[in-house]
Motif scaffolding. Structure first.
Motif, PDB file in Angstrom:
ATOM      1  N   SER A 316       0.899  -1.116   0.201  1.00 31.07           N
ATOM      2  CA  SER A 316       0.004  -0.140   0.181  1.00 31.07           C
ATOM      3  C   SER A 316       0.724   1.419   0.099  1.00 31.07           C
ATOM      4  O   SER A 316       1.802   1.543   0.841  1.00 31.07           O
ATOM      5  CB  SER A 316      -0.988  -0.003   1.157  1.00 31.07           C
ATOM      6  N   ASN A 317       0.353   2.180  -0.894  1.00 28.52           N
ATOM      7  CA  ASN A 317       1.279   3.408  -1.098  1.00 28.52           C
ATOM      8  C   ASN A 317       1.298   4.296   0.415  1.00 28.52           C
ATOM      9  O   ASN A 317       2.066   4.896   0.756  1.00 28.52           O
ATOM     10  CB  ASN A 317       0.964   4.039  -2.243  1.00 28.52           C
ATOM     11  N   LEU A 318      -0.003   4.368   0.709  1.00 25.85           N
ATOM     12  CA  LEU A 318      -0.365   4.870   2.065  1.00 25.85           C
ATOM     13  C   LEU A 318       0.718   4.575   3.075  1.00 25.85           C
ATOM     14  O   LEU A 318       1.378   5.593   3.828  1.00 25.85           O
ATOM     15  CB  LEU A 318      -1.817   4.652   2.466  1.00 25.85           C
ATOM     16  N   TYR A 319       0.909   3.296   3.336  1.00 23.54           N
ATOM     17  CA  TYR A 319       1.877   3.024   4.363  1.00 23.54           C
ATOM     18  C   TYR A 319       3.333   3.402   4.031  1.00 23.54           C
ATOM     19  O   TYR A 319       3.939   3.879   4.877  1.00 23.54           O
ATOM     20  CB  TYR A 319       1.474   1.433   4.762  1.00 23.54           C
ATOM     21  N   LEU A 320       3.353   3.276   2.657  1.00 21.92           N
ATOM     22  CA  LEU A 320       5.045   3.538   2.369  1.00 21.92           C
ATOM     23  C   LEU A 320       5.067   5.268   2.755  1.00 21.92           C
ATOM     24  O   LEU A 320       6.264   5.352   3.023  1.00 21.92           O
ATOM     25  CB  LEU A 320       5.226   3.371   1.034  1.00 21.92           C
ATOM     26  N   LYS A 321       4.244   5.975   2.335  1.00 16.49           N
ATOM     27  CA  LYS A 321       4.346   7.413   2.582  1.00 16.49           C
ATOM     28  C   LYS A 321       4.503   7.538   4.133  1.00 16.49           C
ATOM     29  O   LYS A 321       5.093   8.522   4.510  1.00 16.49           O
ATOM     30  CB  LYS A 321       3.249   8.047   1.907  1.00 16.49           C
ATOM     31  N   LEU A 322       3.714   7.132   4.852  1.00 13.25           N
ATOM     32  CA  LEU A 322       3.874   7.121   6.269  1.00 13.25           C
ATOM     33  C   LEU A 322       5.222   6.973   6.731  1.00 13.25           C
ATOM     34  O   LEU A 322       5.690   7.527   7.735  1.00 13.25           O
ATOM     35  CB  LEU A 322       2.756   6.312   6.914  1.00 13.25           C
ATOM     36  N   LEU A 323       6.093   5.836   6.187  1.00 17.74           N
ATOM     37  CA  LEU A 323       7.020   5.414   6.473  1.00 17.74           C
ATOM     38  C   LEU A 323       8.051   6.512   6.213  1.00 17.74           C
ATOM     39  O   LEU A 323       9.200   6.652   6.849  1.00 17.74           O
ATOM     40  CB  LEU A 323       7.259   3.882   5.849  1.00 17.74           C
ATOM     41  N   GLU A 324       7.958   7.280   5.177  1.00 19.10           N
ATOM     42  CA  GLU A 324       8.843   7.883   4.616  1.00 19.10           C
ATOM     43  C   GLU A 324       8.799   9.299   5.166  1.00 19.10           C
ATOM     44  O   GLU A 324       9.748   9.968   5.155  1.00 19.10           O
ATOM     45  CB  GLU A 324       8.767   8.141   2.981  1.00 19.10           C
ATOM     46  N   ASP A 325       7.539   9.618   5.781  1.00 20.34           N
ATOM     47  CA  ASP A 325       7.486  10.636   6.567  1.00 20.34           C
ATOM     48  C   ASP A 325       7.909  10.772   7.901  1.00 20.34           C
ATOM     49  O   ASP A 325       7.979   9.907   8.778  1.00 20.34           O
ATOM     50  CB  ASP A 325       5.807  10.928   6.718  1.00 20.34           C
ATOM     51  N   PRO A 326       9.149  11.964   7.879  1.00 14.53           N
ATOM     52  CA  PRO A 326       9.700  12.030   9.368  1.00 14.53           C
ATOM     53  C   PRO A 326       8.941  12.502  10.448  1.00 14.53           C
ATOM     54  O   PRO A 326       9.276  12.065  11.597  1.00 14.53           O
ATOM     55  CB  PRO A 326      10.851  13.196   9.175  1.00 14.53           C
ATOM     56  N   ASN A 327       7.655  12.745  10.185  1.00 17.71           N
ATOM     57  CA  ASN A 327       6.903  13.051  11.306  1.00 17.71           C
ATOM     58  C   ASN A 327       5.965  12.025  11.880  1.00 17.71           C
ATOM     59  O   ASN A 327       5.303  12.148  12.855  1.00 17.71           O
ATOM     60  CB  ASN A 327       5.950  14.263  10.943  1.00 17.71           C
ATOM     61  N   THR A 328       6.250  11.061  11.380  1.00 15.43           N
ATOM     62  CA  THR A 328       5.469   9.612  11.799  1.00 15.43           C
ATOM     63  C   THR A 328       5.775   9.225  12.998  1.00 15.43           C
ATOM     64  O   THR A 328       7.215   8.932  13.248  1.00 15.43           O
ATOM     65  CB  THR A 328       5.570   8.541  10.610  1.00 15.43           C
ATOM     66  N   PRO A 329       5.241   9.054  13.954  1.00 16.93           N
ATOM     67  CA  PRO A 329       5.562   8.427  15.297  1.00 16.93           C
ATOM     68  C   PRO A 329       6.463   7.243  15.305  1.00 16.93           C
ATOM     69  O   PRO A 329       6.171   6.258  14.262  1.00 16.93           O
ATOM     70  CB  PRO A 329       4.462   8.225  16.153  1.00 16.93           C
ATOM     71  N   GLU A 330       7.527   6.951  16.225  1.00 18.56           N
ATOM     72  CA  GLU A 330       8.252   5.915  15.954  1.00 18.56           C
ATOM     73  C   GLU A 330       7.538   4.616  16.296  1.00 18.56           C
ATOM     74  O   GLU A 330       8.068   3.648  15.612  1.00 18.56           O
ATOM     75  CB  GLU A 330       9.423   6.227  17.184  1.00 18.56           C
ATOM     76  N   GLU A 331       6.587   4.624  17.178  1.00 20.87           N
ATOM     77  CA  GLU A 331       5.797   3.381  17.540  1.00 20.87           C
ATOM     78  C   GLU A 331       5.128   2.899  16.089  1.00 20.87           C
ATOM     79  O   GLU A 331       5.104   1.740  15.676  1.00 20.87           O
ATOM     80  CB  GLU A 331       4.793   3.541  18.533  1.00 20.87           C
TER      81      GLU A 331
END
Length: 493
Positions: A316-331
């Protein structure tokens, strides 16, 4: 008394265990397409980072499509492909893993067919297909049919209880497999009461139900037809075993009829059903989907993978973008990474499965060209070890890969295992598989003189005349596997 004591010791040893990825890869390799579809459906439900690509007739939504296009452009840029993007460098650890996961997602998507490779279905076709499946109804079992007839019978409750016990002891072929004494004990009834209940059950449909042996089954069917005193009934009562042993002249003499008249009675006997329950039992067809198709192109045969039946899974591209986003929480990032790792293992297992099955099919096609041209008689002997040596894998890998899998060829649908059998080498060097030898035995028996059928020894001599060195006991074994009776039982007078 012996003294008991506790001792502590150390032992060093090596043990080989399978990693979770290896176990998953083997499981996916073994399952056929139908089961694989179910497994992938469960994976899609359990792993949110995986999603199934829509069919060609189902366009993606505008929002999702623009997101896919945007993400695709980002991933195809040379900078990010090399993992040097500034946003990627901001991740705290695991940068290489993230880049590998994204690269794997793109490479797997590129390998998927853009459209169905063999055929595409319109929405009307899919609607009719779904209506067909929705209209399927489960057939009632033989016991359910008998119990329904019992409920319509006007009898006492005790007799109905005994009849239920009898019906529960009838197998799928229609025969009663329990002793009446056991039924009497279970129902707290006398033997006469159980026999009375059995007479009721034997009056149900289909005719011959509830019989305790073949003779009673056939006589029950004749009684239903009002022919319990016919010559056929006498034949069944007195000479059923003699007929099975092909002692026809003795039977004709005992019944005081000619052989032609006896043959006519035997033909009438063949109209009766030896397994009355089989006709009423629900049919459970086995549905299979071929893994590959063999298609003729010119003088050669080519392999076409059945990609349209393989669910097209992607990250899913949505989760890939979340992973690339530096603002995504570490958890959240750790959770996504774990699920991406699981998805990566699944995608690699699927890729390995498709590659292994296709390579095996290519070896089969290259080795069995004459079979696809001429049929079973041209089937060449081939073992799993030979295929394993050609592909550079272990024999057990071949065994797992072909288990319960099918190949669709121009001359029919065949299980992969059909092409693996031992064989013989003729005096001129030509090789014959065991299946082709069986086919030759069938041809010989079909063309034999019914008054003088070929013995196993004679069939063995005929095969040796063709240059096939087969022992007599092997001929007998093949004949039994083919369901062909011995020569004295095939003889016609």
């Amino acid at each position: 008394m012996p003294e008991h004591s506790l001792l502590q010791s150390q032992e060093l040893r090596q043990e080989q265990i399978l990693a979770p990825q290896q176990i998953q890869s083997l499981e996916i390799l073994m399952v056929p397409l139908l089961e694989l579809q179910e497994r992938l459906s469960r994976e899609l439900a359990e792993n949110p980072v995986l999603e199934q690509e829509p069919a060609a007739s189902e366009p993606e939504t505008e929002e999702h499509g623009s997101e896919t296009e945007e993400h695709s452009e980002e991933q195809h840029s040379p900078v990010q492909a090399e993992g040097d993007n500034d946003s990627m460098s901001d991740h705290e650890g695991g940068d290489d893993d993230v880049a590998q996961l994204i690269h794997l997602a793109e490479s797997w998507r590129d390998q998927l067919p853009s459209v169905n490779t063999r055929s595409s279905f319109s929405s009307d076709d899919e609607e009719r297909r779904q209506h067909f499946f929705d209209s399927l109804a489960e057939e009632p079992s033989l016991q359910e049919q008998l119990l329904e007839q019992l409920r319509l019978s006007d009898i006492s409750s005790k007799k109905a209880h005994l009849a239920e016990l009898l019906i529960g002891s009838i197998d799928e072929t229609g025969y009663l497999r329990s002793h009446l004494a056991d039924i009497a004990t279970a129902g707290s009834a006398s033997l006469a009461e159980v026999e009375d209940a059995l007479s009721l059950v034997q009056a149900f449909d289909p005719p011959g139900i509830g019989a305790r042996n073949l003779q009673e089954c056939l006589l029950l069917q004749l009684r239903r037809q009002g022919r319990e005193h016919s010559p056929l009934a006498q034949l069944i009562r007195d000479h059923l075993e003699d007929i099975a042993k092909n002692h026809l002249p003795a039977v004709a003499k005992s019944l005081k009829v000619s052989l032609n008249e006896l043959y006519a009675i035997i033909e009438d006997l063949k109209t009766l059903s030896p397994f009355p329950g089989s006709a009423s039992a629900p049919h459970n067809p086995v549905f299979v989907i071929p893994e590959v198709f063999v298609e003729k192109k010119g003088d050669e045969y080519a392999i076409v993978s059945n990609d349209e039946q393989m669910p097209r899974i992607r990250i899913s591209n949505l989760y890939l973008k979340l992973l690339e986003d530096p603002n995504t929480p570490e958890e959240t990032r750790n959770y996504i990474k774990a699920k991406l790792g699981s998805g990566k293992m699944l995608l690699r297992s699927l890729e390995q499965r498709q590659s292994t099955i296709r390579r095996i099919a290519e070896v089969i096609v290259s080795s069995q060209h004459d079979f696809f041209e001429n049929g079973v008689e041209s089937l060449r002997p081939m073992t799993m070890q030979q295929v394993a040596d050609k592909l550079g894998v272990h024999e057990t890998t071949i065994s797992r890969a072909i288990a319960n899998k099918y190949i669709q060829a121009p001359n029919g649908l065949f299980e992969f295992k059909y092409f693996f059998s031992g064989g013989y080498q003729a005096s001129d060097g030509e090789e014959f598989s065991a299946r082709s030898v069986k086919e030759k035995i069938c041809d010989m028996v079909a063309k034999e003189d019914p008054a003088k059928p070929l013995s196993d020894e004679k069939i063995c001599e005929n095969l040796k005349a063709l240059g096939i060195p087969v022992a007599r006991r092997t001929v007998a074994k093949y004949r039994e596997e083919l369901g062909i009776q011995s020569s004295h039982l095939r003889r016609e007078f």
